[in-house]
Design a protein around this motif. Sequence first.
Motif, short mmCIF file in Angstrom:
data_model
loop_
_atom_site.label_atom_id
_atom_site.label_comp_id
_atom_site.label_asym_id
_atom_site.label_seq_id
_atom_site.Cartn_x
_atom_site.Cartn_y
_atom_site.Cartn_z
N LEU A 67 44.11 77.78 119.23
CA LEU A 67 44.47 76.84 118.18
C LEU A 67 44.18 75.39 118.59
N LEU A 68 44.23 75.11 119.91
CA LEU A 68 43.94 73.75 120.37
C LEU A 68 42.48 73.38 120.15
N ASP A 69 41.61 74.39 119.96
CA ASP A 69 40.18 74.13 119.78
C ASP A 69 39.78 74.04 118.30
N ALA A 70 40.76 73.97 117.40
CA ALA A 70 40.46 73.93 115.96
C ALA A 70 39.60 72.72 115.63
N PHE A 71 38.62 72.95 114.74
CA PHE A 71 37.73 71.90 114.22
C PHE A 71 36.88 71.27 115.33
N THR A 72 36.52 72.05 116.34
CA THR A 72 35.60 71.55 117.36
C THR A 72 34.20 71.46 116.76
N PRO A 73 33.52 70.31 116.82
CA PRO A 73 32.17 70.20 116.25
C PRO A 73 31.17 71.09 116.98
N PRO A 74 30.02 71.33 116.37
CA PRO A 74 28.99 72.16 117.03
C PRO A 74 28.53 71.55 118.34
N TRP A 75 28.21 72.46 119.27
CA TRP A 75 27.66 72.10 120.58
C TRP A 75 28.62 71.20 121.37
N GLN A 76 29.91 71.50 121.24
CA GLN A 76 30.93 70.74 121.95
C GLN A 76 31.88 71.70 122.65
N HIS A 77 32.61 71.18 123.63
CA HIS A 77 33.66 71.91 124.30
C HIS A 77 34.99 71.58 123.63
N GLY A 78 35.82 72.61 123.44
CA GLY A 78 37.13 72.40 122.87
C GLY A 78 38.12 71.89 123.89
N GLY A 81 38.45 73.85 127.00
CA GLY A 81 37.27 73.91 127.86
C GLY A 81 36.22 74.89 127.40
N ALA A 82 36.52 75.71 126.36
CA ALA A 82 35.55 76.69 125.85
C ALA A 82 34.44 75.97 125.08
N PHE A 83 33.23 76.52 125.17
CA PHE A 83 32.07 75.93 124.51
C PHE A 83 31.82 76.61 123.18
N TYR A 84 31.58 75.81 122.14
CA TYR A 84 31.37 76.33 120.79
C TYR A 84 30.00 75.87 120.30
N PRO A 85 28.97 76.73 120.37
CA PRO A 85 27.61 76.31 119.97
C PRO A 85 27.50 75.94 118.50
N LEU A 86 28.28 76.60 117.64
CA LEU A 86 28.25 76.30 116.20
C LEU A 86 29.58 75.73 115.73
N GLY A 87 30.42 75.33 116.64
CA GLY A 87 31.70 74.76 116.28
C GLY A 87 32.77 75.82 116.07
N SER A 88 33.96 75.35 115.68
CA SER A 88 35.09 76.26 115.41
C SER A 88 35.73 75.86 114.09
N GLN A 91 41.31 77.62 112.67
CA GLN A 91 42.11 78.49 113.52
C GLN A 91 41.61 78.54 114.95
N GLY A 92 40.63 77.70 115.28
CA GLY A 92 40.03 77.76 116.61
C GLY A 92 39.11 78.95 116.78
N ARG A 93 38.61 79.47 115.70
CA ARG A 93 37.74 80.64 115.72
C ARG A 93 36.29 80.20 115.92
N ASP A 94 35.62 80.84 116.83
CA ASP A 94 34.22 80.53 117.13
C ASP A 94 33.34 80.90 115.94
N ILE A 95 32.66 79.93 115.36
CA ILE A 95 31.83 80.18 114.17
C ILE A 95 30.69 81.14 114.50
N GLU A 281 34.39 68.76 108.00
CA GLU A 281 34.06 69.91 108.85
C GLU A 281 32.97 70.73 108.17
N TRP A 282 31.81 70.15 108.06
CA TRP A 282 30.70 70.75 107.31
C TRP A 282 30.17 72.01 107.95
N TRP A 283 30.29 72.14 109.27
CA TRP A 283 29.68 73.27 109.98
C TRP A 283 30.35 74.61 109.65
N ILE A 284 31.59 74.57 109.20
CA ILE A 284 32.30 75.82 108.88
C ILE A 284 31.63 76.53 107.70
#
Length: 315
Positions: A67-78, A81-88, A91-95, A281-284
Amino acid sequence: MQDSSSPSPAASARVRWRDADSAVLRALARSRTVQLAVLLLALLALAALFAPWLARQDPFDPAALELLDAFTPPWQHGASGAFYPLGSDDQGRDIFSAILYGLRMSLLVGAAAVALSLAIGVPLGLAAGYAGGWFDTVVMRVADVQLTFPLLLVALLIFGIARGLLPAGYRDEMALYVIVAAIGLSEWVQYARTVRGAVMVEKHKDYVLAARIIGRSHAGILLRHILPNLLAPVLVIGTISFALAVVAESTLSYLGVGLPPTQPSLGTLIRVGQGFLFSGEWWILLFPALVLLALALSVNLAGDWLRDALDPRLQ
């Protein structure tokens, strides 16, 4: 009696299929666009097949979400510390992981809906074209009535009736079967009409008359002699119908009457992302929509390629 020197209907069908295979390969070799479409379709199918191994997380397991990684933009770390290539998402779900699982569900629904349409439309078309008379009239009038309604309207009607008959506790569990039935029962008409027209031509040819003379049963004539000669147009329709089924499922899920969030599809992900489009949050929304577009476009291009390759008038 059929001339012993002439090839049997089964052998003629095999020859036609070998010629069709050669025509398909020649058409594939001539078009770079089709090659790219087939390659993209293969990559999407493999990605869906190996989703459990390619995905970083199970996006629909609440225990795996951050949940702490919610709305992480693409190609960023939440924040974790987890990496999200397409964002989250919210709910912190990896797109990326969600798209893989959603693609798997969309392909499953499309394939199952096409199989159901084939199972209904092809036998009805065979029987109507071969028997004629009142049965042909009844089947074609039912088909004409269904064609007056849009596919989505018929699917919504069937979906609503099925959901109304199911107990509330089983609706989410049966949602996959209901959506397959709704789409499959909406698309059988084109198979029935195409097969019926082809059967009405084939049943007057010499090989069918010869099969009748030697005592073949009606079912044997339909299944062993006529049906093999109709597989090419059925295959083309099935390919194009597959793309329509995937889009129909996504549309129904986007409207909120398709698969539940516990059974993700591309349409479900697009519906979720649409709520965050105007908040930045366009990437979602964007990435699931692009995958759906790529899937539908590649299948349609492959269907057009098969149609052109298997149409003898274009050879």
